[in-house]
Design a protein around this motif. Structure first.
Motif, short mmCIF file in Angstrom:
data_model
loop_
_atom_site.label_atom_id
_atom_site.label_comp_id
_atom_site.label_asym_id
_atom_site.label_seq_id
_atom_site.Cartn_x
_atom_site.Cartn_y
_atom_site.Cartn_z
N TRP A 156 0.84 -1.20 0.00
CA TRP A 156 0.00 0.00 0.00
C TRP A 156 0.88 1.25 0.00
O TRP A 156 0.59 2.21 -0.70
CB TRP A 156 -0.90 -0.01 1.24
CG TRP A 156 -2.20 -0.72 1.03
CD1 TRP A 156 -2.42 -1.85 0.30
CD2 TRP A 156 -3.47 -0.35 1.58
NE1 TRP A 156 -3.73 -2.21 0.37
CE2 TRP A 156 -4.40 -1.31 1.15
CE3 TRP A 156 -3.89 0.67 2.41
CZ2 TRP A 156 -5.75 -1.26 1.51
CZ3 TRP A 156 -5.24 0.72 2.77
CH2 TRP A 156 -6.14 -0.23 2.32
N ARG A 157 1.93 1.23 0.83
CA ARG A 157 2.82 2.39 0.87
C ARG A 157 3.48 2.60 -0.49
O ARG A 157 3.57 3.73 -0.98
CB ARG A 157 3.89 2.18 1.95
CG ARG A 157 4.87 3.33 2.05
CD ARG A 157 5.86 3.14 3.20
NE ARG A 157 6.77 2.02 2.99
CZ ARG A 157 7.72 1.67 3.86
NH1 ARG A 157 7.86 2.33 5.01
NH2 ARG A 157 8.51 0.64 3.60
N PHE A 158 3.92 1.50 -1.11
CA PHE A 158 4.54 1.58 -2.43
C PHE A 158 3.57 2.13 -3.47
O PHE A 158 3.93 3.02 -4.26
CB PHE A 158 5.01 0.18 -2.83
CG PHE A 158 5.43 0.04 -4.27
CD1 PHE A 158 6.34 0.92 -4.85
CD2 PHE A 158 4.92 -0.99 -5.05
CE1 PHE A 158 6.73 0.78 -6.18
CE2 PHE A 158 5.30 -1.13 -6.37
CZ PHE A 158 6.21 -0.25 -6.94
N PHE A 159 2.34 1.64 -3.49
CA PHE A 159 1.36 2.16 -4.44
C PHE A 159 1.16 3.66 -4.25
O PHE A 159 0.95 4.40 -5.21
CB PHE A 159 0.02 1.44 -4.27
CG PHE A 159 0.00 0.03 -4.83
CD1 PHE A 159 1.03 -0.45 -5.61
CD2 PHE A 159 -1.08 -0.80 -4.59
CE1 PHE A 159 1.02 -1.74 -6.14
CE2 PHE A 159 -1.12 -2.10 -5.11
CZ PHE A 159 -0.07 -2.56 -5.89
N GLY A 160 1.25 4.09 -3.00
CA GLY A 160 1.11 5.52 -2.73
C GLY A 160 2.22 6.35 -3.36
O GLY A 160 2.01 7.53 -3.68
N LYS A 246 -2.90 5.80 -14.85
CA LYS A 246 -1.98 6.79 -14.30
C LYS A 246 -0.58 6.24 -14.05
O LYS A 246 0.39 7.00 -13.99
CB LYS A 246 -2.54 7.35 -12.99
CG LYS A 246 -3.89 8.02 -13.11
CD LYS A 246 -4.39 8.45 -11.74
CE LYS A 246 -5.78 9.07 -11.79
NZ LYS A 246 -6.28 9.43 -10.43
N ALA A 247 -0.47 4.93 -13.84
CA ALA A 247 0.84 4.33 -13.54
C ALA A 247 0.77 2.82 -13.76
O ALA A 247 -0.30 2.22 -13.69
CB ALA A 247 1.29 4.64 -12.12
N ILE A 248 1.94 2.25 -14.03
CA ILE A 248 2.08 0.80 -14.22
C ILE A 248 3.02 0.26 -13.16
O ILE A 248 4.10 0.82 -12.93
CB ILE A 248 2.67 0.48 -15.62
CG1 ILE A 248 1.88 1.19 -16.73
CG2 ILE A 248 2.69 -1.03 -15.84
CD1 ILE A 248 0.48 0.69 -16.94
N PHE A 249 2.64 -0.83 -12.49
CA PHE A 249 3.51 -1.49 -11.52
C PHE A 249 4.02 -2.79 -12.14
O PHE A 249 3.24 -3.68 -12.47
CB PHE A 249 2.75 -1.80 -10.23
CG PHE A 249 2.21 -0.56 -9.54
CD1 PHE A 249 3.06 0.30 -8.89
CD2 PHE A 249 0.85 -0.28 -9.57
CE1 PHE A 249 2.58 1.43 -8.25
CE2 PHE A 249 0.36 0.84 -8.94
CZ PHE A 249 1.21 1.70 -8.28
#
Length: 388
Positions: A156-160, A246-249
């Motif tokens: 969750w922190r990383f996604f933030g 908005k972003a790719i992980f």
């Protein structure tokens, strides 16, 4: 959640499961995940800004707790310490870890029962397995309360870091298997669109694109090889990128520069690289400055030791899994710490991976590219001696 409840749920008709998920999604996250989850998340939001020394102090404090637990509750480590004439007081800081031998994958395979903490009841631990990309799958246990695959505060922190907040819809394209040969399935409780990696081809890609548009997907995660393949099929079919992304992980494989360029150009947003292992021992994450992978030091302790190949092998100690502690575990990955410091200001050091886990495909009769690197379907790994 008890195993009996999980088993009951798995055997329910699909329609009933869907209704239960929809009802469950209406319960606020604070209630669903519990206060402890959000207390840990609040802690992690603060610890990422600690200095390197503060993070090291935290590591040493957590290491002492882990060593004491392993000595008292894990038969394998209790016997090992006695054999080496060690007591927990001999391991006070991470500089003392060299006194403990490196734990190899074969050691885990041969001592699975002895490595499991005896103070964890049957329902307190989850049995998982590695994917088998290094040749042989390996079973292990993980603390159910910290089960990484569901809602992990570290992720969750990383996604933030990419601006993703819980409640925003995300799609995943990795190793999920769907019932009845479905191309996709939406989980309202997790706001997650699951795209089948096993049915992706030029004919089905239209439905993948329509699903992403229908569910207003803002973030996408998955294997870089699969995401790049999705991009290739969309381009070949003249499908434009969903404008909401908005972003790719990117995770589970080496993200090559050409893949990053192709994906970022098509979606019009940045890739955030994510390095982790099923064993939950080491975590490398890319922040919004994109200056390299941060070694997440409030997650575990990582050593870079000389390898026979001339490089540095990554040996890691998990600070969060008490069900089956991995202490000085040889990940069989190669990397090294960087001398540079990220301009984001976080206390986590940067590091480089050398090489990486690549994926191969089996090509189905219908043209589907099936990822064959994962042997993580429940119970399959128990029956696989070696995978290549």
């Amino acid at each position: 959640m008890s195993s009996s409840i999980v088993d009951t749920y798995k055997n329910l008709p699909l329609g009933v499961k869907t209704a239960l998920k929809s009802a469950y999604s209406l319960i606020p996250l604070r209630i669903r995940l519990g206060g402890e989850f959000f207390r840990q998340l609040d802690f992690l939001e603060k610890s990422q800004w600690w200095s390197a020394q503060e993070l090291e102090n935290y590591q040493n404090e957590q290491l002492r707790k882990l060593i004491e637990h392993a000595y008292q509750n894990v038969p394998y480590y209790n016997a090992l310490f006695k054999k080496l004439s060690l007591v927990p007081a001999d391991i006070r800081t991470k500089e003392d870890l060299h006194k403990i031998p490196v734990l190899k994958k074969d050691d885990v395979r041969k001592n699975l029962t002895q490595l499991r903490a005896k103070n964890f009841k049957e329902n307190d631990a989850v049995r998982l397995s590695t994917s088998g990309t290094t040749g042989q799958p390996m079973a292990f246990y993980y603390d159910r309360e910290k089960e990484y695959l569901n809602y992990d505060p570290f992720i969750w922190r990383f996604f933030g870091w990419a601006g993703h907040h819980q409640g925003e819809r995300r799609a995943t394209l990795s190793s999920w298997t769907l019932a009845n040969n479905q191309l996709y399935s939406y989980n309202p409780a997790r706001k997650l669109l699951i795209l089948s990696a096993y049915n992706l081809n030029s004919r089905n890609v239209v439905e993948y694109a329509m699903a992403m548009k229908r569910f207003n997907i803002t973030y996408l995660d998955g294997y870089p090889s699969m995401i790049e393949l999705l991009v290739s099929f969309m381009k070949s079919e003249g499908i434009q990128s969903p404008s909401t992304v908005k972003a790719i992980f990117s995770h589970s494989e080496c993200l090559y520069d050409w893949q990053r360029s192709s994906i970022e150009e098509f979606f019009g947003c940045r890739c955030f690289n994510w390095y982790a292992l099923e064993e939950r021992v080491v975590l490398g994450l890319e922040c919004n400055k994109h200056e390299g992978l941060h070694l997440i030091t409030d997650y575990g302790i990582t050593e870079f030791l000389d390898d026979e190949s001339g490089g540095k092998k990554i040996v890691a100690t998990s600070l969060i899994n008490y069900a089956m502690p991995f202490i000085r575990y040889d990940t069989e990955d190669i990397g090294e710490l960087s001398c540079a410091h990220c301009s984001c200001g976080r206390g986590f050091p940067l590091f480089h991976l050398h090489g990486g886990r690549a994926r191969s495909f089996a090509i189905g009769k219908d043209g589907s590219h099936i990822p064959v690197g994962n042997v993580d379907i429940p119970h399959v790994a128990d029956n696989v001696l070696q995978f290549k």
